[in-house]
Motif scaffolding. Structure first.
Motif, PDB file in Angstrom:
ATOM      1  N   LEU A  25       0.827  -1.200   0.000  1.00  0.00           N
ATOM      2  CA  LEU A  25       0.000   0.000   0.000  1.00  0.00           C
ATOM      3  C   LEU A  25       0.866   1.258   0.000  1.00  0.00           C
ATOM      4  O   LEU A  25       0.608   2.213  -0.751  1.00  0.00           O
ATOM      5  CB  LEU A  25      -0.919   0.011   1.223  1.00  0.00           C
ATOM      6  CG  LEU A  25      -2.238  -0.751   1.137  1.00  0.00           C
ATOM      7  CD1 LEU A  25      -2.965  -0.655   2.473  1.00  0.00           C
ATOM      8  CD2 LEU A  25      -3.129  -0.218   0.020  1.00  0.00           C
ATOM      9  N   MET A  26       1.901   1.250   0.832  1.00  0.00           N
ATOM     10  CA  MET A  26       2.799   2.398   0.873  1.00  0.00           C
ATOM     11  C   MET A  26       3.473   2.594  -0.486  1.00  0.00           C
ATOM     12  O   MET A  26       3.546   3.724  -0.998  1.00  0.00           O
ATOM     13  CB  MET A  26       3.889   2.212   1.943  1.00  0.00           C
ATOM     14  CG  MET A  26       4.863   3.384   2.015  1.00  0.00           C
ATOM     15  SD  MET A  26       6.368   3.052   2.959  1.00  0.00           S
ATOM     16  CE  MET A  26       5.712   3.004   4.621  1.00  0.00           C
ATOM     17  N   GLU A  27       3.940   1.519  -1.090  1.00  0.00           N
ATOM     18  CA  GLU A  27       4.618   1.651  -2.374  1.00  0.00           C
ATOM     19  C   GLU A  27       3.672   2.177  -3.442  1.00  0.00           C
ATOM     20  O   GLU A  27       4.059   3.041  -4.259  1.00  0.00           O
ATOM     21  CB  GLU A  27       5.220   0.313  -2.809  1.00  0.00           C
ATOM     22  CG  GLU A  27       5.995   0.429  -4.106  1.00  0.00           C
ATOM     23  CD  GLU A  27       6.735  -0.826  -4.490  1.00  0.00           C
ATOM     24  OE1 GLU A  27       7.214  -0.882  -5.644  1.00  0.00           O
ATOM     25  OE2 GLU A  27       6.846  -1.747  -3.652  1.00  0.00           O
ATOM     26  N   ALA A  28       2.434   1.666  -3.467  1.00  0.00           N
ATOM     27  CA  ALA A  28       1.470   2.148  -4.457  1.00  0.00           C
ATOM     28  C   ALA A  28       1.240   3.659  -4.294  1.00  0.00           C
ATOM     29  O   ALA A  28       1.218   4.405  -5.289  1.00  0.00           O
ATOM     30  CB  ALA A  28       0.158   1.390  -4.323  1.00  0.00           C
ATOM     31  N   ASP A  29       1.092   4.110  -3.058  1.00  0.00           N
ATOM     32  CA  ASP A  29       0.863   5.544  -2.817  1.00  0.00           C
ATOM     33  C   ASP A  29       2.078   6.376  -3.227  1.00  0.00           C
ATOM     34  O   ASP A  29       1.933   7.423  -3.888  1.00  0.00           O
ATOM     35  CB  ASP A  29       0.554   5.781  -1.338  1.00  0.00           C
ATOM     36  CG  ASP A  29      -0.786   5.200  -0.920  1.00  0.00           C
ATOM     37  OD1 ASP A  29      -1.616   4.925  -1.812  1.00  0.00           O
ATOM     38  OD2 ASP A  29      -0.987   5.008   0.291  1.00  0.00           O
ATOM     39  N   ARG A  34       4.583  10.036  -7.368  1.00  0.00           N
ATOM     40  CA  ARG A  34       5.689  10.351  -8.271  1.00  0.00           C
ATOM     41  C   ARG A  34       5.305  10.106  -9.729  1.00  0.00           C
ATOM     42  O   ARG A  34       6.162  10.109 -10.599  1.00  0.00           O
ATOM     43  CB  ARG A  34       6.926   9.526  -7.897  1.00  0.00           C
ATOM     44  CG  ARG A  34       7.476   9.863  -6.501  1.00  0.00           C
ATOM     45  CD  ARG A  34       8.691   9.001  -6.164  1.00  0.00           C
ATOM     46  NE  ARG A  34       9.795   9.262  -7.086  1.00  0.00           N
ATOM     47  CZ  ARG A  34      10.678  10.253  -6.954  1.00  0.00           C
ATOM     48  NH1 ARG A  34      10.572  11.093  -5.922  1.00  0.00           N
ATOM     49  NH2 ARG A  34      11.646  10.426  -7.816  1.00  0.00           N
ATOM     50  N   ARG A  35       4.015   9.852  -9.975  1.00  0.00           N
ATOM     51  CA  ARG A  35       3.465   9.622 -11.311  1.00  0.00           C
ATOM     52  C   ARG A  35       4.111   8.407 -12.011  1.00  0.00           C
ATOM     53  O   ARG A  35       4.202   8.360 -13.240  1.00  0.00           O
ATOM     54  CB  ARG A  35       3.609  10.875 -12.171  1.00  0.00           C
ATOM     55  CG  ARG A  35       2.910  12.092 -11.577  1.00  0.00           C
ATOM     56  CD  ARG A  35       2.845  13.236 -12.567  1.00  0.00           C
ATOM     57  NE  ARG A  35       2.243  14.412 -11.965  1.00  0.00           N
ATOM     58  CZ  ARG A  35       0.931  14.578 -11.797  1.00  0.00           C
ATOM     59  NH1 ARG A  35       0.103  13.639 -12.204  1.00  0.00           N
ATOM     60  NH2 ARG A  35       0.461  15.680 -11.228  1.00  0.00           N
ATOM     61  N   THR A  64       2.915   1.797  -9.842  1.00  0.00           N
ATOM     62  CA  THR A  64       1.717   1.792  -8.991  1.00  0.00           C
ATOM     63  C   THR A  64       0.851   0.578  -9.300  1.00  0.00           C
ATOM     64  O   THR A  64       0.367  -0.118  -8.392  1.00  0.00           O
ATOM     65  CB  THR A  64       0.898   3.071  -9.214  1.00  0.00           C
ATOM     66  OG1 THR A  64       1.733   4.211  -9.003  1.00  0.00           O
ATOM     67  CG2 THR A  64      -0.288   3.132  -8.274  1.00  0.00           C
ATOM     68  N   LEU A  65       0.654   0.320 -10.576  1.00  0.00           N
ATOM     69  CA  LEU A  65      -0.177  -0.808 -10.976  1.00  0.00           C
ATOM     70  C   LEU A  65       0.444  -2.131 -10.524  1.00  0.00           C
ATOM     71  O   LEU A  65      -0.267  -3.045 -10.084  1.00  0.00           O
ATOM     72  CB  LEU A  65      -0.371  -0.802 -12.496  1.00  0.00           C
ATOM     73  CG  LEU A  65      -1.465  -1.710 -13.057  1.00  0.00           C
ATOM     74  CD1 LEU A  65      -2.822  -1.376 -12.435  1.00  0.00           C
ATOM     75  CD2 LEU A  65      -1.532  -1.579 -14.573  1.00  0.00           C
ATOM     76  N   GLU A 122     -12.266  -0.494  -3.894  1.00  0.00           N
ATOM     77  CA  GLU A 122     -11.623   0.784  -4.216  1.00  0.00           C
ATOM     78  C   GLU A 122     -10.261   0.572  -4.871  1.00  0.00           C
ATOM     79  O   GLU A 122      -9.864   1.324  -5.758  1.00  0.00           O
ATOM     80  CB  GLU A 122     -11.486   1.633  -2.952  1.00  0.00           C
ATOM     81  CG  GLU A 122     -12.821   2.118  -2.400  1.00  0.00           C
ATOM     82  CD  GLU A 122     -12.628   3.030  -1.196  1.00  0.00           C
ATOM     83  OE1 GLU A 122     -11.464   3.333  -0.865  1.00  0.00           O
ATOM     84  OE2 GLU A 122     -13.650   3.429  -0.598  1.00  0.00           O
ATOM     85  N   LEU A 123      -9.558  -0.456  -4.435  1.00  0.00           N
ATOM     86  CA  LEU A 123      -8.262  -0.746  -5.050  1.00  0.00           C
ATOM     87  C   LEU A 123      -8.438  -1.207  -6.495  1.00  0.00           C
ATOM     88  O   LEU A 123      -7.629  -0.883  -7.371  1.00  0.00           O
ATOM     89  CB  LEU A 123      -7.513  -1.800  -4.240  1.00  0.00           C
ATOM     90  CG  LEU A 123      -7.030  -1.371  -2.852  1.00  0.00           C
ATOM     91  CD1 LEU A 123      -6.319  -2.534  -2.163  1.00  0.00           C
ATOM     92  CD2 LEU A 123      -6.103  -0.164  -2.953  1.00  0.00           C
TER      93      LEU A 123
END
Length: 853
Positions: free
Chosen positions: A735-739, A744-745, A750-751, A766-767
């Motif tokens: 979750l932290m990495e996805a955020d 950082r676009r 993210t995916l 939601e995910l």
């Protein structure tokens, strides 16, 4: 023979007229009791002094004829035993009913069910006509009722009542307590059996039969995952408890058979054969001894010994059922499920009323995916015993599966799951399984029969019943070959496991079992499955932990030549888990040292009947001792750095973990005190001590949190990636990495993080919306469609809007027909849904103009 009357008078005079204290009287009474012939026969029998016990029992005439028969049964002289029991009956001895029921039990051993039931019925009737039955009479009635239990739940309750009546008359009646415990075991209630056996042992700590019963109960409790009562001391390993019985009675055939079976479970075939031969030498009528010898011979390809065992049992009983049921269970424990079916069918053919044989057959048929046949066999078992909770559990679950579970198919697979799970899980698991099938087929040069059936259960208790018939199994999944079963993701707490890697693990078993003809030992099959998890996706599969490295450095792990014991006879709670990982490291070492073809070659060697020592020599060119030495050296090099810092030199220090543990504890104390910069220095030191460690209590996770909190996203991403690429169930870290990546676009990153989250727990809509949006932005339309379908499978509050979004994703992917179908369903339920109307008109316009095909 001692003249008991004369001796009793002499002792009494001595005590009354010559004793100067009460102590003399007590000592004299004790001496008298010790010279009681019946007590002496029982004492000698318990310690295996059968010849002396027989001599004293014969001298006692009809009064000790039943005990004589019991001794002769222990020696395997069944005809002579029957003669002794007949003597007790003819002489109308006080324990005549015990003799009658013993004769009934001998008839049952010969396969004479009608004769056994006739005698048992007469014992029960006679017991009911006795005005003041003795404890021995109650026990005899209970034993008779055990022989009459087939088809009646009430009879089993009456048997327990008879044993309880004997115990109520005399709480020191150990015979009653042993029989009651044995009945609990027969009814699949090992916890109750254990309590009864412990009651015996509190009064008679050296009771060999109670010790063996305790070993059996504890083994079954361990197999079924049944915990001891809270506050109870940790049990000894069942094998050690059985050995205690043998130290008391070195001629105890049943204990030898148990030890043989335990060695067979650990795939220690030579030891199993030796103990089975000892059991038979002690009692040539031991059906269990012959069964263990036959099972060992069959599993090792020794057809001559197998034929000898089968013939010996047939001489004891023309149509043996327990023998073939024992063979079926041995085959099941060695994962030879098709062979087990044949043995179980033979057992049922020999005795169509054998509840045990029917249960083993039905449960194994279910393992092979023969759902209708398995249910029919279990139905027959249930009709004969409506108190068997294993049968009831299985029937209840199978009925639910047949009536409500949904099946979704792909090229090589059938996913079977509860209706609320099937659609969602199939979206992810079927593509993964097809990928695995293609990959593993190439690697192992083998493909299992298809379709491979994967069953999901959204309650761990249901999965446990599917695997064992009872609740409590701690595993995540199980493979029976082309039938796999596992927990659904919701069955366990979020963030505790990875259901994708578990499915890949279980599927790998289908390949390794099949490639080896189901002869691969458990340790190698598990090692290959864990290795294949790690190959699949970065971060999947088991990795090194502080406790594993500590155990290895402290010499607590078995060498490879004895690794099967780590699976079958764990010495400490984590040993099975460590054995899985150790076996996977062995497979890594084999590939590195001998090449990629070595592991399949090992499987084929097992398929051809080679044992492990031969496989090592043939494929690796090494003896087991050389494997142990070379693999240990590789392990020490592999973990050289953490071994320096993780293994505690001072075992008295609290906390453990060596220098690294101390450093981590100091760092966390500094974080708690708000001294984060100082904590970061210590965390970096700890990280250098064990760079691979990615646990939630490891330095990388805390370094990532500290960097995120101070706004250093570059460092935070680097540190959190150390966790997410090594820890397959790191929910918070992903979750932290996805955020961080989305800020950082970094949309592809993210995916990727979101995908990892779905393999940990796929139930957050939601995910999925977030993933669908990102996938659409990246032009990955198939991924966007999958995520929109996942949202719908989760039954969101606004289902119509979710279908509209799916239609948009389908249209973007070029599937206009699919998009129209979704929109028409939406408008059918909500004709005024303006967004759906507009999109449908847009698609029609493009289609009319030729813009979309």
């Amino acid at each position: 023979m001692i003249d008991a009357t004369h001796w009793r008078r002499a002792v009494w005079r001595s005590a009354l007229f010559r004793a100067s204290s009460l102590a003399v009287l007590c000592a004299a009474c004790l001496a008298w009791a010790e010279q009681d012939p019946r007590a002496e026969v029982q004492r000698l029998t318990n310690i295996g002094q059968y010849a002396d016990a027989e001599r004293i029992a014969r001298a006692g005439g009809p009064a000790t004829a039943v005990l004589l028969g019991d001794v002769l049964v222990m020696r395997g002289r069944l005809k002579d035993a029957a003669g002794a029991y007949d003597q007790a009956v003819s002489a109308a001895a006080p324990d005549r009913l015990a003799a009658e029921v013993a004769l009934a039990e001998l008839a049952a051993r010969r396969g004479d069910r009608a004769g056994a039931e006739q005698r048992a019925t007469s014992v029960v009737r006679a017991h009911g006509n006795i005005a003041r039955p003795t404890g021995s009479d109650h026990v005899a009635a209970g034993r008779a009722l055990v022989l009459l239990m087939t088809g009646s739940t009430q009879v089993a309750q009456r048997a327990l009542g008879a044993f309880d009546a004997a115990i109520a008359m005399d709480s020191s009646n150990l015979d009653a307590q042993r029989h009651e415990a044995a009945l609990w075991l027969a009814k699949n209630e090992p916890g109750s059996a254990k309590r009864s056996y412990l009651g015996v042992l509190r009064r008679a700590p050296n009771d060999a039969r109670a010790l063996l019963g305790l070993a059996r109960a504890e083994e079954e409790m361990g197999m079924l995952g049944i915990a001891d009562e809270e506050g109870a001391p940790p049990p000894a390993p069942p094998l050690e408890t059985a050995r205690r019985a043998l130290r008391i009675n070195a001629s105890f055939s049943d204990a030898m058979s148990f030890v043989s079976r335990m060695h067979l479970n650990a795939e220690a075939y030579d030891s199993s054969r030796i103990w089975a031969q000892r059991a038979i030498a002690a009692d040539s009528s031991s059906e269990s001894g012959w069964a263990q010898l036959g099972a060992t011979a069959w599993l090792t390809g020794d057809s001559a010994t197998y034929t000898l065992a089968r013939s010996a049992v047939a001489a004891l009983q023309p149509k043996p059922s327990n023998f073939y049921t024992d063979l079926a269970e041995a085959a099941i424990r060695q994962r030879r499920y098709a062979d087990a079916n044949q043995f179980a069918q033979q057992a049922v053919a020999n005795d169509s009323l054998s509840i045990r044989a029917l249960s083993v057959l039905g449960t194994n048929q279910l393992r092979l995916g023969q759902m209708t046949e398995g249910r029919q066999s279990l139905d027959r078992a249930w009709a004969l015993d409506k108190s068997n909770r294993v049968t009831l559990n299985m029937l209840t679950l199978v009925d639910e599966m047949l009536k409500t579970f949904r099946t979704i198919d792909s090229k090589h697979f059938s996913v079977v799951a509860p209706p609320e799970e099937a659609e969602l899980l199939s979206l992810y698991i079927l593509p993964l399984l097809e990928q695995a099938f293609d990959s593993l087929s190439v690697r192992y040069g083998y493909s299992p029969p298809t379709p491979v059936r994967l069953e999901f259960f959204n309650r761990s208790a249901d999965f446990s019943v599917r695997a064992l018939g009872v609740y409590g199994l701690g595993a995540l999944g199980v493979s029976f070959g082309s039938v796999l079963a596992m927990d659904a993701p919701r069955a366990r707490e979020q963030g505790t496991w990875n259901w994708g890697s578990t499915a890949w693990h279980e599927l790998t078993h289908a390949f390794t079992l099949g490639a080896s003809g189901h002869r691969v030992p458990r340790w190698l099959s598990e090692g290959l499955s864990v290795l294949e998890e790690r190959r699949t996706q970065r971060g999947w599969g088991a990795g090194p932990t502080l406790s594993f490295v500590s155990a290895f450095g402290a010499g607590r792990l078995h060498p490879m030549s004895r690794l099967p014991e780590g699976f079958s006879r764990p010495r400490f709670p984590e040993e099975i888990q460590f054995s899985y990982y150790q076996a996977s490291l062995f497979c890594e070492w084999v590939e590195q040292s001998k090449g990629a073809k070595a592991l399949p070659a090992m499987l084929f060697a097992y398929r051809d009947g080679a044992n492990t020592a031969t496989v090592f020599q043939r494929v690796l060119g090494l003896t087991p001792a050389q494997v142990d030495t070379q693999f240990d050296a590789w392990m020490r090099q592999r973990f050289a750095t953490p071994l320096r810092f993780v293994v505690s030199k001072d075992t008295t220090r609290a906390g453990g973990g060596g220098q690294m543990g101390e450093t981590m504890r100091s760092a966390l104390s500094l974080i708690k005190a708000g001294k984060k910069d100082s904590a970061r220095v210590l965390l970096e030191q700890a990280q250098r001590m064990f760079p691979e460690y990615a646990g939630s209590d490891g330095p990388s996770w805390f370094l990532a949190e500290l960097a995120r909190d101070r706004g250093d996203t570059v460092t935070a991403l680097r540190e959190v990636a150390n966790v997410t690429t090594r820890n397959e169930s790191a929910w918070e870290a992903n979750l932290m990495e996805a955020d961080l990546r989305e800020k950082r676009r970094d949309l592809p990153g993210t995916l990727a993080a979101l995908d990892r989250l779905f393999w940990i727990y796929p139930y957050d809509p939601e995910l999925h919306v977030r993933a669908a949006t990102i996938a659409g932005a990246l032009g990955d339309h198939p991924r966007a469609v999958r995520e929109r379908r996942a949202v719908i499978a989760l039954m969101p509050t606004d289902l119509l809007d979710a279908r509209y979004e799916l239609a948009r994703a389908l249209a973007a992917s070029g599937d206009v027909a699919g998009a129209r179908r979704e929109l028409l369903q939406v408008l059918e339920q909500a004709p005024s849904f303006e967004k759906a109307q507009a999109l449908l008109l847009e698609l029609r316009a493009k289609s009319t103009s030729g813009g979309v095909r």
